[in-house]
Motif scaffolding. Structure first.
Motif, PDB file in Angstrom:
ATOM      1  N   GLY A  42     -22.443  25.655 -32.685  1.00 14.25           N
ATOM      2  CA  GLY A  42     -22.751  26.991 -33.208  1.00 14.25           C
ATOM      3  C   GLY A  42     -21.509  27.859 -33.256  1.00 14.25           C
ATOM      4  N   ALA A  43     -21.701  29.160 -33.194  1.00 18.19           N
ATOM      5  CA  ALA A  43     -20.583  30.080 -33.368  1.00 18.19           C
ATOM      6  C   ALA A  43     -19.632  30.084 -32.185  1.00 18.19           C
ATOM      7  N   GLY A  44     -20.144  29.808 -30.975  1.00 18.37           N
ATOM      8  CA  GLY A  44     -19.295  29.841 -29.780  1.00 18.37           C
ATOM      9  C   GLY A  44     -19.398  31.160 -29.049  1.00 18.37           C
ATOM     10  N   LYS A  80     -16.396  39.071 -33.455  1.00 13.24           N
ATOM     11  CA  LYS A  80     -15.331  38.069 -33.361  1.00 13.24           C
ATOM     12  C   LYS A  80     -15.526  36.994 -34.424  1.00 13.24           C
ATOM     13  N   TYR A  81     -16.783  36.715 -34.739  1.00 10.35           N
ATOM     14  CA  TYR A  81     -17.085  35.741 -35.789  1.00 10.35           C
ATOM     15  C   TYR A  81     -16.481  36.212 -37.108  1.00 10.35           C
ATOM     16  N   ASN A  82     -16.781  37.466 -37.464  1.00 12.70           N
ATOM     17  CA  ASN A  82     -16.247  38.003 -38.717  1.00 12.70           C
ATOM     18  C   ASN A  82     -14.714  38.023 -38.706  1.00 12.70           C
ATOM     19  N   GLY A  88     -21.748  31.426 -42.737  1.00 11.16           N
ATOM     20  CA  GLY A  88     -21.770  30.452 -43.829  1.00 11.16           C
ATOM     21  C   GLY A  88     -23.202  30.015 -44.079  1.00 11.16           C
ATOM     22  N   ILE A  89     -23.351  28.873 -44.758  1.00 11.64           N
ATOM     23  CA  ILE A  89     -24.704  28.475 -45.179  1.00 11.64           C
ATOM     24  C   ILE A  89     -25.322  27.405 -44.279  1.00 11.64           C
ATOM     25  N   MET A  90     -24.543  26.944 -43.283  1.00 13.36           N
ATOM     26  CA  MET A  90     -25.014  25.792 -42.496  1.00 13.36           C
ATOM     27  C   MET A  90     -26.391  25.982 -41.864  1.00 13.36           C
ATOM     28  N   GLU A 148     -17.613  22.473 -37.065  1.00 15.16           N
ATOM     29  CA  GLU A 148     -17.872  23.845 -36.616  1.00 15.16           C
ATOM     30  C   GLU A 148     -16.865  24.803 -37.223  1.00 15.16           C
ATOM     31  N   HIS A 149     -17.372  25.931 -37.677  1.00 18.03           N
ATOM     32  CA  HIS A 149     -16.547  26.959 -38.341  1.00 18.03           C
ATOM     33  C   HIS A 149     -15.844  26.383 -39.572  1.00 18.03           C
ATOM     34  N   THR A 150     -16.507  25.460 -40.221  1.00 18.13           N
ATOM     35  CA  THR A 150     -15.979  24.917 -41.476  1.00 18.13           C
ATOM     36  C   THR A 150     -16.809  25.401 -42.661  1.00 18.13           C
ATOM     37  N   ASP A 151     -18.010  25.960 -42.394  1.00 17.43           N
ATOM     38  CA  ASP A 151     -18.921  26.210 -43.528  1.00 17.43           C
ATOM     39  C   ASP A 151     -18.519  27.414 -44.379  1.00 17.43           C
ATOM     40  N   TYR A 152     -17.669  28.304 -43.833  1.00 17.39           N
ATOM     41  CA  TYR A 152     -17.147  29.385 -44.682  1.00 17.39           C
ATOM     42  C   TYR A 152     -15.700  29.088 -45.080  1.00 17.39           C
TER      43      TYR A 152
HETATM   44  C1  GLA Z   1     -22.841  30.326 -36.924  1.00 16.63           C
HETATM   45  C2  GLA Z   1     -22.965  30.626 -38.411  1.00 16.63           C
HETATM   46  C3  GLA Z   1     -22.741  29.358 -39.240  1.00 16.63           C
HETATM   47  C4  GLA Z   1     -21.458  28.632 -38.842  1.00 16.63           C
HETATM   48  C5  GLA Z   1     -21.380  28.473 -37.329  1.00 16.63           C
HETATM   49  C6  GLA Z   1     -20.059  27.920 -36.882  1.00 16.63           C
HETATM   50  O1  GLA Z   1     -23.875  29.498 -36.502  1.00 16.63           O
HETATM   51  O2  GLA Z   1     -24.208  31.176 -38.687  1.00 16.63           O
HETATM   52  O3  GLA Z   1     -22.733  29.688 -40.606  1.00 16.63           O
HETATM   53  O4  GLA Z   1     -20.342  29.288 -39.344  1.00 16.63           O
HETATM   54  O5  GLA Z   1     -21.592  29.700 -36.637  1.00 16.63           O
HETATM   55  O6  GLA Z   1     -19.886  26.621 -37.344  1.00 16.63           O
END
Ligand code: GLA
Length: 387
Positions: free
Chosen positions: A338-340, A224-226, A172-174, A34-38
């Motif tokens: 997911g993002a949390g 917060k994600y950004n 990210g692309i996940m 999680e939160h590794t894809d970027y």
């Molecule tokens: C969201 C984003 C994903 C990923 C997750 C956290 O789902 O869309 O790209 O970063 O959060 O892992």
């Protein structure tokens, strides 16, 4: 889901009886990573059997007309093929609009307008990627209606680009990858640095995947994600002054420990620690699974949650309550997914304990939080496709 009913709805709403094309794009759940894809790390998601249905047909003029059965009250949203800009009042329809715009900008020829009816059975805003699901559904609609010469990986990338540039979420692309490339009964180990991927069989004999929805509305989540993303970028910049690395995913735990003190900002250091350890944890988890060590996989899921709670700080009371209750009530592993900042947790639970698990976790959650969580026992399905 009765597809014929959706086609009837399409004909009624768009007042036509012409031939339509039908599509499905799933939602996704991330098992670990999680939160590794970027951060150039690994992720391990899978596509689900619920998702977004799309019924579509071409028009002769340049109008794009979009309707969602999930937002009946909003009605048909109509835009012109030549005027695709983000507009808050278009609400959910910005997702398909963005994909059309990005496809056109990429030089793909979309000659006429079209109309689409969407229906999604993914719980909305729950972190199971309802938005990426609409993006991929739109992508395959466009490919089919306009005979576009484009493969799934390209559609995945353009869908992500639309989310980044048109919607403004630097994801990210996940999500797009899992939804586009998903495969029934397999999870995908994806290296987000190289986009190399591997299908890993999820042999879960006697074990269920249980998703629990906090039902907390996310609100500020996107900003917060950004922010997390830029905190990681700052940490990486500092490390790059000393080390020849292109992402945090390039670091082992040892190398990070040797160099972490260069990152003066304590918060940035914690964020980077999560990114590095979570990436390594994901690879260890897949190894455990391949070795038939499901308990080991579960423990790594638990470790992932703790790191997201303490170092990445994206959990919050609702997710922590669900996960603690799951740990207490027999989960093999449980974590936020997911993002949390709200959204869902994912747990592995023995089939014979499942009913009691859902009851007890649900009760603990309601007592502490004051409203109910929802539970879904899910299956792993195929990626986006024509149906
Ligand atoms: C969201 C984003 C994903 C990923 C997750 C956290 O789902 O869309 O790209 O970063 O959060 O892992």
């Amino acid at each position: 889901m009765n597809l014929d009913h959706l086609v009837d709805d399409f004909n009624e709403i768009f007042k036509t009886k012409k031939e339509v094309h039908t599509f499905f794009a799933p939602g996704r759940v991330n098992l670990i990573g999680e939160h590794t894809d970027y951060n150039g790390g690994h992720v391990f998601p899978c596509a689900l059997t619920f998702g977004t249905y799309a019924i579509a047909r071409k028009r002769d003029d340049s109008k794009i007309r979009l309707f969602s059965k999930n937002f009946n009250d909003i009605g048909i949203i109509e835009v012109d093929l030549c005027d695709l800009v983000y507009d808050k009042k278009d609400d959910w329809a910005n997702y398909p609009k963005g994909v059309v715009k990005i496809f056109k900008d990429a030089g793909l020829e979309i000659e006429t307008g079209f109309e689409v009816l969407f229906f999604g059975n993914i719980p909305n805003g729950a972190g199971l990627s309802s938005s990426a699901s609409i993006e991929l559904a739109t992508s395959i609609v466009l490919k089919d209606l306009f005979n576009l010469d484009i493969d799934m990986i390209q559609m995945v990338k353009l869908s992500q680009k639309s989310e980044n540039e048109f919607i403004g979420v630097k994801c990210g692309i996940m999500d797009q990858f899992a939804i586009g490339m998903g495969k029934k009964e397999y999870a995908i180990l994806l290296d987000t640095n190289t986009l190399k991927y591997e299908y890993v069989p999820m042999k879960l004999d006697g074990i269920s995947i249980v998703i629990a929805n906090t039902n907390k509305r996310r609100g500020l989540g996107d900003s917060k994600y950004n922010q997390r993303r830029s905190e990681c970028e700052s940490a990486l910049k500092v490390l790059q002054e000393k080390l020849d690395i292109s992402s945090l995913g390039d670091l082992s735990e040892e190398r990070f420990e040797e160099n972490k003190d260069f990152i003066q900002n304590e918060i940035h250091r914690k964020r980077a620690k999560h990114a590095v350890y979570e990436n390594q944890r994901t690879m260890k988890a897949v190894k455990a699974l391949n070795d038939g060590n499901i308990k080991g996989f579960g423990q790594l899921m638990n470790g992932s949650h703790i790191s997201l709670r303490d170092d990445y700080e994206v959990t919050g009371t609702e997710l922590d309550t669900l996960v603690s209750a799951a740990w207490k009530n027999g989960a093999i592993g449980s974590r936020m997914t997911g993002a949390g900042f709200g959204g869902c947790t994912v747990s592995l639970v023995y089939d014979h304990e499942r009913t009691g698990f859902i009851e007890k976790v649900g009760k603990d959650y309601e007592e502490k939080i004051g409203y109910k969580a929802d539970f879904y026992v899910v299956s792993i399905g195929d990626g986006a496709r024509q149906i």
